[in-house]
Design a protein around this motif. Structure first.
Motif, PDB file in Angstrom:
ATOM      1  N   THR A   1       0.831  -1.207   0.000  1.00  0.00           N
ATOM      2  CA  THR A   1       0.000   0.000   0.000  1.00  0.00           C
ATOM      3  C   THR A   1       0.860   1.249   0.000  1.00  0.00           C
ATOM      4  O   THR A   1       0.575   2.217  -0.724  1.00  0.00           O
TER       5      THR A   1
ATOM      6  N   VAL B   1     -11.577  -1.994   4.387  1.00  0.00           N
ATOM      7  CA  VAL B   1     -11.190  -2.904   3.315  1.00  0.00           C
ATOM      8  C   VAL B   1     -10.898  -4.254   3.965  1.00  0.00           C
ATOM      9  O   VAL B   1     -10.116  -4.345   4.909  1.00  0.00           O
TER      10      VAL B   1
ATOM     11  N   PRO C   1      -9.473  -7.763   3.167  1.00  0.00           N
ATOM     12  CA  PRO C   1      -8.779  -8.636   2.213  1.00  0.00           C
ATOM     13  C   PRO C   1      -9.145 -10.100   2.414  1.00  0.00           C
ATOM     14  O   PRO C   1      -9.344 -10.566   3.540  1.00  0.00           O
TER      15      PRO C   1
ATOM     16  N   GLY D   1      -4.929 -13.946  -3.983  1.00  0.00           N
ATOM     17  CA  GLY D   1      -4.658 -12.572  -4.379  1.00  0.00           C
ATOM     18  C   GLY D   1      -3.214 -12.175  -4.160  1.00  0.00           C
ATOM     19  O   GLY D   1      -2.468 -12.836  -3.435  1.00  0.00           O
TER      20      GLY D   1
ATOM     21  N   GLU E   1      -2.840  -6.133  -5.350  1.00  0.00           N
ATOM     22  CA  GLU E   1      -4.267  -6.032  -5.660  1.00  0.00           C
ATOM     23  C   GLU E   1      -5.043  -5.464  -4.480  1.00  0.00           C
ATOM     24  O   GLU E   1      -6.000  -4.695  -4.662  1.00  0.00           O
ATOM     25  N   ILE E   2      -4.654  -5.849  -3.268  1.00  0.00           N
ATOM     26  CA  ILE E   2      -5.289  -5.263  -2.083  1.00  0.00           C
ATOM     27  C   ILE E   2      -4.886  -3.792  -1.963  1.00  0.00           C
ATOM     28  O   ILE E   2      -5.718  -2.929  -1.669  1.00  0.00           O
TER      29      ILE E   2
ATOM     30  N   VAL F   1      -6.988  -1.509  -4.012  1.00  0.00           N
ATOM     31  CA  VAL F   1      -8.311  -1.208  -3.453  1.00  0.00           C
ATOM     32  C   VAL F   1      -8.191  -0.117  -2.389  1.00  0.00           C
ATOM     33  O   VAL F   1      -8.993   0.827  -2.347  1.00  0.00           O
TER      34      VAL F   1
ATOM     35  N   ILE G   1     -15.626  -3.025   2.160  1.00  0.00           N
ATOM     36  CA  ILE G   1     -15.302  -3.435   0.803  1.00  0.00           C
ATOM     37  C   ILE G   1     -14.420  -4.673   0.891  1.00  0.00           C
ATOM     38  O   ILE G   1     -13.295  -4.609   1.403  1.00  0.00           O
ATOM     39  N   GLU G   2     -14.939  -5.803   0.458  1.00  0.00           N
ATOM     40  CA  GLU G   2     -14.152  -7.040   0.506  1.00  0.00           C
ATOM     41  C   GLU G   2     -13.418  -7.247  -0.797  1.00  0.00           C
ATOM     42  O   GLU G   2     -14.016  -7.181  -1.871  1.00  0.00           O
ATOM     43  N   ALA G   3     -12.124  -7.534  -0.689  1.00  0.00           N
ATOM     44  CA  ALA G   3     -11.293  -7.828  -1.855  1.00  0.00           C
ATOM     45  C   ALA G   3     -10.753  -9.239  -1.661  1.00  0.00           C
ATOM     46  O   ALA G   3      -9.650  -9.429  -1.135  1.00  0.00           O
ATOM     47  N   SER G   4     -11.555 -10.233  -2.081  1.00  0.00           N
ATOM     48  CA  SER G   4     -11.212 -11.630  -1.798  1.00  0.00           C
ATOM     49  C   SER G   4     -11.248 -12.496  -3.044  1.00  0.00           C
ATOM     50  O   SER G   4     -11.116 -13.721  -2.929  1.00  0.00           O
ATOM     51  N   GLY G   5     -11.443 -11.892  -4.208  1.00  0.00           N
ATOM     52  CA  GLY G   5     -11.541 -12.703  -5.425  1.00  0.00           C
ATOM     53  C   GLY G   5     -12.805 -13.545  -5.473  1.00  0.00           C
ATOM     54  O   GLY G   5     -12.897 -14.476  -6.268  1.00  0.00           O
TER      55      GLY G   5
END
Length: 241
Positions: free
Chosen positions: A18, A174, A176, A208, A212-213, A216, A233-237
Motif C-alpha cells: 500500500t 477494506v 482482504p 490474491g 491487488e489489495i 483497493v 469493501i471485501e477484496a477476496s476474489g
C-alpha cells in the motif's frame, strides 16, 4: 500542498504494498514499524508498537515533528490502520496471551490510535481500517479470535464514519481475502498445496497478490470514492460465495 498518508505496519506485506502504491500516485507516505523498517523506500519510517497504548504520546510528538519539518504541515490527510498480528487456533486452543495480543493490536490499538490522531487528520480526509474476509466466512475455522477482533473493527468503523462525517472525513473498511504475503507464516505465498486449495473455493480461482489489495486501499483514497463512507469493501476474489 502534498497529500500525506500514515500507514501502520507499512514495513512489509499489505502495508508495504500500500505504501508503494500511494507513493506511485504522488502521495507522501509515513509508515510505522516495530523495529524493522524493511527495505528502503521514498517514505518516512517511524517506530510504533500499535499494541502499546502508552507509546502513543511519544509517537504523536515524533509525528508532529515530521509533519512540520519535512512537509510544513500540522496535519495529514489519510490514515490506514493496517498493522496486524495473527494467531491461528481453534477456540478450545486459543490462549489468553494470544487473545490479548490480538485485542491490543487489532481493536484497542485501532480504536485508541485513531482517537489520538483524529485532531491531526485534515478535514476532508480519509480513514481506511483493515479487516479480513474471515469476518464473513470461517475458512478453515481456526481464526475465531482474529476474525472477532476484525468484526469489532467493522462495527467501530461505522460509528467512526458517523462521528467524523461532519468534518468531511470518510471512514471505510477494506477486508482482504487470502493474499500472498508473509502473514501467518507465508503459507499463502509459498505453499502450493494451500494456494491450490484456496483457488478452488474462490470465484477467480487463485490467491490474491498484495498489490491487488493495495490497489483497493488506494482507490478508497482517490477522488472517485469521496461519497462512500461507513462501508465494508471485501477484496477476496469471490472466496466462498
Amino acid at each position: 500542498m502534498p497529500r500525506i498518508a500514515l500507514i501502520t505496519g507499512g514495513n512489509r506485506g499489505l502495508g508495504r504494498a500500500t505504501a508503494q502504491a500511494l507513493i506511485d500516485t504522488g502521495i507522501e507516505v509515513i509508515y510505522t514499524h516495530r523495529g524493522d523498517p524493511g527495505e528502503k523506500i521514498d517514505a518516512v519510517a517511524l517506530p510504533l508498537n500499535v499494541g502499546d497504548l502508552g507509546s502513543y504520546a511519544g509517537f504523536e510528538t515524533e509525528l508532529r515533528g515530521v509533519l512540520a519539518d519535512r512537509f510544513g504541515r500540522t496535519d495529514f490527510d489519510y490514515l490506514i490502520n493496517n498493522a496486524g498480528v495473527g494467531h491461528a487456533g481453534k477456540i478450545a486452543d486459543t490462549s489468553v496471551e494470544a487473545f490479548d495480543e490480538m485485542l491490543d493490536v487489532h481493536f484497542r490499538g485501532v480504536f485508541f490510535l485513531t482517537q489520538r490522531l483524529l485532531p491531526l487528520i485534515a478535514d476532508g480526509g480519509r480513514i481506511v481500517n483493515l479487516s479480513t474476509g474471515l469476518a464473513r466466512f470461517t475458512g478453515e475455522g481456526v481464526y475465531a479470535a482474529y476474525a472477532s477482533m476484525k468484526g469489532a473493527v467493522e462495527v467501530f468503523t461505522r460509528y467512526l464514519a458517523k462521528e467524523v462525517g461532519p468534518r468531511g472525513i470518510t471512514a471505510n473498511v477494506v477486508a482482504p481475502g487470502p493474499a500472498a504475503t508473509d502473514f501467518g507464516g507465508g503459507a499463502l505465498r509459498d505453499n502450493e498445496q494451500v494456494r491450490a486449495h484456496i483457488g478452488g473455493v474462490t470465484a477467480l480461482g487463485r490467491v490474491g497478490e498484495p498489490e491487488e489489495i493495495a490497489g483497493v486501499i488506494a482507490a478508497m483514497l482517490g477522488p472517485g470514492t469521496g461519497w462512500v463512507t461507513g462501508q465494508r469493501i471485501e477484496a477476496s476474489g469471490g472466496m466462498l460465495l
